[in-house]
Design a protein around this motif. Structure first.
Motif, PDB file in Angstrom:
ATOM      1  N   LEU A   1      41.644 111.260  -6.092  1.00  0.00           N
ATOM      2  CA  LEU A   1      42.911 111.168  -5.364  1.00  0.00           C
ATOM      3  C   LEU A   1      44.079 110.775  -6.270  1.00  0.00           C
ATOM      4  O   LEU A   1      45.103 110.293  -5.782  1.00  0.00           O
ATOM      5  CB  LEU A   1      42.786 110.120  -4.242  1.00  0.00           C
ATOM      6  N   ALA A   2      43.940 110.996  -7.578  1.00  0.00           N
ATOM      7  CA  ALA A   2      44.948 110.486  -8.515  1.00  0.00           C
ATOM      8  C   ALA A   2      46.357 110.980  -8.203  1.00  0.00           C
ATOM      9  O   ALA A   2      47.334 110.255  -8.381  1.00  0.00           O
ATOM     10  CB  ALA A   2      44.562 110.864  -9.946  1.00  0.00           C
ATOM     11  N   GLY A   3      46.481 112.219  -7.731  1.00  0.00           N
ATOM     12  CA  GLY A   3      47.801 112.774  -7.444  1.00  0.00           C
ATOM     13  C   GLY A   3      48.466 112.183  -6.223  1.00  0.00           C
ATOM     14  O   GLY A   3      49.649 112.457  -5.960  1.00  0.00           O
ATOM     15  N   LEU A   4      47.747 111.342  -5.486  1.00  0.00           N
ATOM     16  CA  LEU A   4      48.315 110.729  -4.273  1.00  0.00           C
ATOM     17  C   LEU A   4      48.844 109.320  -4.534  1.00  0.00           C
ATOM     18  O   LEU A   4      49.265 108.638  -3.595  1.00  0.00           O
ATOM     19  CB  LEU A   4      47.271 110.706  -3.151  1.00  0.00           C
ATOM     20  N   THR A   5      48.816 108.893  -5.795  1.00  0.00           N
ATOM     21  CA  THR A   5      49.444 107.637  -6.252  1.00  0.00           C
ATOM     22  C   THR A   5      49.330 106.494  -5.249  1.00  0.00           C
ATOM     23  O   THR A   5      50.300 106.098  -4.620  1.00  0.00           O
ATOM     24  CB  THR A   5      50.924 107.866  -6.614  1.00  0.00           C
ATOM     25  N   CYS A   6      48.133 105.957  -5.148  1.00  0.00           N
ATOM     26  CA  CYS A   6      47.903 104.833  -4.243  1.00  0.00           C
ATOM     27  C   CYS A   6      46.858 103.910  -4.853  1.00  0.00           C
ATOM     28  O   CYS A   6      45.789 104.364  -5.269  1.00  0.00           O
ATOM     29  CB  CYS A   6      47.423 105.340  -2.881  1.00  0.00           C
ATOM     30  N   ALA A   7      47.183 102.627  -4.925  1.00  0.00           N
ATOM     31  CA  ALA A   7      46.259 101.637  -5.469  1.00  0.00           C
ATOM     32  C   ALA A   7      46.494 100.310  -4.758  1.00  0.00           C
ATOM     33  O   ALA A   7      47.315 100.219  -3.832  1.00  0.00           O
ATOM     34  CB  ALA A   7      46.449 101.487  -6.977  1.00  0.00           C
ATOM     35  N   TYR A   8      45.773  99.293  -5.205  1.00  0.00           N
ATOM     36  CA  TYR A   8      45.954  97.971  -4.588  1.00  0.00           C
ATOM     37  C   TYR A   8      45.485  96.886  -5.548  1.00  0.00           C
ATOM     38  O   TYR A   8      44.744  97.145  -6.502  1.00  0.00           O
ATOM     39  CB  TYR A   8      45.162  97.868  -3.270  1.00  0.00           C
ATOM     40  N   THR A   9      45.958  95.685  -5.295  1.00  0.00           N
ATOM     41  CA  THR A   9      45.476  94.506  -6.011  1.00  0.00           C
ATOM     42  C   THR A   9      44.833  93.556  -5.016  1.00  0.00           C
ATOM     43  O   THR A   9      45.146  93.566  -3.820  1.00  0.00           O
ATOM     44  CB  THR A   9      46.616  93.772  -6.737  1.00  0.00           C
ATOM     45  N   ILE A  10      43.934  92.728  -5.527  1.00  0.00           N
ATOM     46  CA  ILE A  10      43.300  91.668  -4.744  1.00  0.00           C
ATOM     47  C   ILE A  10      43.534  90.370  -5.497  1.00  0.00           C
ATOM     48  O   ILE A  10      43.090  90.210  -6.636  1.00  0.00           O
ATOM     49  CB  ILE A  10      41.795  91.925  -4.556  1.00  0.00           C
ATOM     50  N   ILE A  11      44.269  89.451  -4.866  1.00  0.00           N
ATOM     51  CA  ILE A  11      44.636  88.187  -5.508  1.00  0.00           C
ATOM     52  C   ILE A  11      44.390  87.055  -4.509  1.00  0.00           C
ATOM     53  O   ILE A  11      45.094  86.943  -3.503  1.00  0.00           O
ATOM     54  CB  ILE A  11      46.113  88.175  -5.954  1.00  0.00           C
ATOM     55  N   SER A  12      43.404  86.216  -4.790  1.00  0.00           N
ATOM     56  CA  SER A  12      43.086  85.136  -3.848  1.00  0.00           C
ATOM     57  C   SER A  12      44.044  83.951  -3.977  1.00  0.00           C
ATOM     58  O   SER A  12      44.276  83.223  -3.006  1.00  0.00           O
ATOM     59  CB  SER A  12      41.645  84.659  -4.054  1.00  0.00           C
ATOM     60  N   SER A  13      44.605  83.738  -5.153  1.00  0.00           N
ATOM     61  CA  SER A  13      45.520  82.619  -5.385  1.00  0.00           C
ATOM     62  C   SER A  13      46.864  82.866  -4.698  1.00  0.00           C
ATOM     63  O   SER A  13      47.549  83.849  -4.995  1.00  0.00           O
ATOM     64  CB  SER A  13      45.737  82.421  -6.886  1.00  0.00           C
ATOM     65  N   ASP A  14      47.241  81.983  -3.816  1.00  0.00           N
ATOM     66  CA  ASP A  14      48.532  82.122  -3.138  1.00  0.00           C
ATOM     67  C   ASP A  14      49.687  82.101  -4.137  1.00  0.00           C
ATOM     68  O   ASP A  14      50.659  82.857  -4.001  1.00  0.00           O
ATOM     69  CB  ASP A  14      48.721  80.987  -2.126  1.00  0.00           C
ATOM     70  N   THR A  15      49.584  81.230  -5.134  1.00  0.00           N
ATOM     71  CA  THR A  15      50.652  81.097  -6.128  1.00  0.00           C
ATOM     72  C   THR A  15      50.816  82.383  -6.930  1.00  0.00           C
ATOM     73  O   THR A  15      51.940  82.896  -7.091  1.00  0.00           O
ATOM     74  CB  THR A  15      50.351  79.929  -7.082  1.00  0.00           C
ATOM     75  N   LEU A  16      49.713  82.919  -7.430  1.00  0.00           N
ATOM     76  CA  LEU A  16      49.782  84.158  -8.208  1.00  0.00           C
ATOM     77  C   LEU A  16      50.258  85.315  -7.345  1.00  0.00           C
ATOM     78  O   LEU A  16      51.070  86.141  -7.777  1.00  0.00           O
ATOM     79  CB  LEU A  16      48.423  84.494  -8.816  1.00  0.00           C
ATOM     80  N   ARG A  17      49.750  85.377  -6.117  1.00  0.00           N
ATOM     81  CA  ARG A  17      50.106  86.504  -5.247  1.00  0.00           C
ATOM     82  C   ARG A  17      51.583  86.496  -4.894  1.00  0.00           C
ATOM     83  O   ARG A  17      52.223  87.550  -4.836  1.00  0.00           O
ATOM     84  CB  ARG A  17      49.238  86.481  -3.987  1.00  0.00           C
ATOM     85  N   ARG A  18      52.151  85.335  -4.658  1.00  0.00           N
ATOM     86  CA  ARG A  18      53.582  85.261  -4.349  1.00  0.00           C
ATOM     87  C   ARG A  18      54.420  85.756  -5.529  1.00  0.00           C
ATOM     88  O   ARG A  18      55.386  86.511  -5.343  1.00  0.00           O
ATOM     89  CB  ARG A  18      53.965  83.826  -3.983  1.00  0.00           C
ATOM     90  N   LYS A  19      54.061  85.354  -6.738  1.00  0.00           N
ATOM     91  CA  LYS A  19      54.795  85.818  -7.921  1.00  0.00           C
ATOM     92  C   LYS A  19      54.646  87.323  -8.094  1.00  0.00           C
ATOM     93  O   LYS A  19      55.615  88.029  -8.399  1.00  0.00           O
ATOM     94  CB  LYS A  19      54.274  85.104  -9.169  1.00  0.00           C
ATOM     95  N   PHE A  20      53.438  87.805  -7.916  1.00  0.00           N
ATOM     96  CA  PHE A  20      53.167  89.233  -8.076  1.00  0.00           C
ATOM     97  C   PHE A  20      53.924  90.047  -7.030  1.00  0.00           C
ATOM     98  O   PHE A  20      54.595  91.041  -7.354  1.00  0.00           O
ATOM     99  CB  PHE A  20      51.661  89.485  -7.968  1.00  0.00           C
TER     100      PHE A  20
END
Length: 388
Positions: free
Chosen positions: A239-258
């Motif tokens: 599905l590379a041409g559909l440009t869709c990905a995700y991140t998984i971040i459990s740390s609230d602090t890191l996730r807010r910055k990201f």
């Protein structure tokens, strides 16, 4: 499902990097391109159906990673890896490379250091250097045809300026799957020195030979709190041409910055069809995926025999995950001359190993996610050129 992976699918008339950029990358169009990491295989029917259904609603406004998308990611991670991911840990964005760049921007400043473990996926270098950060190499050790991490060297190169390490898990280009023991040691070193781990796990669903992927963030709460996991259905389900990905971040602090950086760059907006395709793949694509892995395993088994019997001077590193095979041409002479022969005489377009770092200079990467007959047609031409 009984997918026909030997079906001929002509991609040439359609806009794609694999064929469209042959001349720009290899200097000629007279080659069989086995380089770009996507597949020639048609997607699973449930995915195509989901795209067609969404296209019928002919308004394509801005989408976002909604609760349904996040739930599909969480369910998939549990099904594949027995990793319990909370929906609020998930953020959507267009691709894993944008995720890596966003992480570098979010958690470091110009002149800070970021560790990579070459030979490794070449955009790792780009996302660091393009924004004024410094690449620090912790090269992998090649031991009896198998890569290992050099933990002693890692301890030595970490300084006060070191903010993060980019991890390729499973490893691209070799297909090496890191063990829980290796990842635990890596995680403990990074935690000790307060170095974040940005884990590219995009090849994690393509495990071969019954192996199970180990997400590094799953190992312990301590390691999870310093980890940003980047993934996508794009490699797994083509599905590379559909440009869709995700991140998984459990740390609230890191996730807010990201997420703040995602908002600033507007990278929180994914492709409307990519979101639909990912959810459909994760909910209904398992059967197709198992058939794909069996097909790849058979291709790899036949390749092993081919090299042993016909071209023993080229050493094939058997992948444990993925559809990319790392070939060692060290015994074939000067690396530049080898590349020239591959292009001009064998008429095969492979990724030159030097693009993955100087440590890969004697290697080439071949993409085998094509019809098996095409793989062996290319290998036969390589044999004719290098058999003497």
């Amino acid at each position: 499902m009984n997918t026909d992976f030997d079906k001929i699918v002509d991609r040439k008339p359609y806009n794609n990097v694999k064929f469209g950029l042959r001349k720009a990358y290899f200097g000629t169009e007279d080659i069989d391109p086995l380089w770009v990491a996507d597949m020639d295989f048609e997607v699973a029917e449930p995915i195509n159906n989901a795209i067609v259904k969404r296209a019928a609603h002919a308004v394509y406004g801005y989408p976002f990673a909604d609760d349904d998308f996040k739930a599909s990611v969480c369910d998939w991670q549990w099904k594949q890896n027995q990793w319990k991911v909370a929906p609020e840990w998930v953020s959507g964005l267009p691709g894993v490379v944008p995720a890596l760049l966003t992480a570098v921007l979010s958690f470091s400043a110009p002149s800070d250091e970021v560790i990579v473990q070459p030979p490794v996926y070449f955009p790792f270098f780009d996302v660091i250097e393009s924004v004024g950060r410094n690449v620090v190499k912790n090269p992998l050790i090649l031991n009896n045809g198998r890569y290992e991490m050099d933990f002693d060297h890692l301890q030595k190169v970490i300084t006060d300026k070191t903010k993060m390490l980019l991890l390729c898990n499973p490893h691209n280009p070799s297909g090496r799957m890191w063990t829980k023991s290796e990842l635990t040691k890596l995680g403990e070193i990074c935690a000790q020195h307060q170095v974040l781990i940005i884990a590219d796990e995009i090849h994690s669903d393509l495990t071969l030979g019954g192996r199970k992927h180990q997400p590094i963030a799953k190992i312990s709460p301590q390691i999870s709190e310093i980890t940003v996991t980047c993934s996508s259905a794009s490699k797994t389900f083509n599905l590379a041409g559909l440009t869709c990905a995700y991140t998984i971040i459990s740390s609230d602090t890191l996730r807010r910055k990201f997420d703040k950086m995602l908002s600033m760059t507007h990278l929180f907006i994914s492709n409307v069809f990519g979101l639909e395709a990912t959810s459909a793949a994760y909910r209904s694509g398992s059967g197709w995926l198992e058939e794909l892995k069996l097909y790849l395993e058979e291709t790899i088994a036949q390749m092993e025999v081919f090299f042993q019997e016909n071209l023993p001077q080229v050493k094939m590193m058997k992948p444990e995950a993925g559809y990319l095979v790392w070939l060692d041409f060290s015994a074939c002479g000067d690396p530049k001359a080898v590349r020239k022969k591959l292009i001009e005489e064998a008429r095969v377009g492979l990724n030159h190993g030097s693009s993955f770092g100087a440590e890969g200079e004697n290697f080439h990467r071949i993409n085998i996610a094509v019809r098996r007959a095409e793989v062996f047609s290319a290998l036969s031409r390589i044999q004719k050129v290098f058999s003497n």
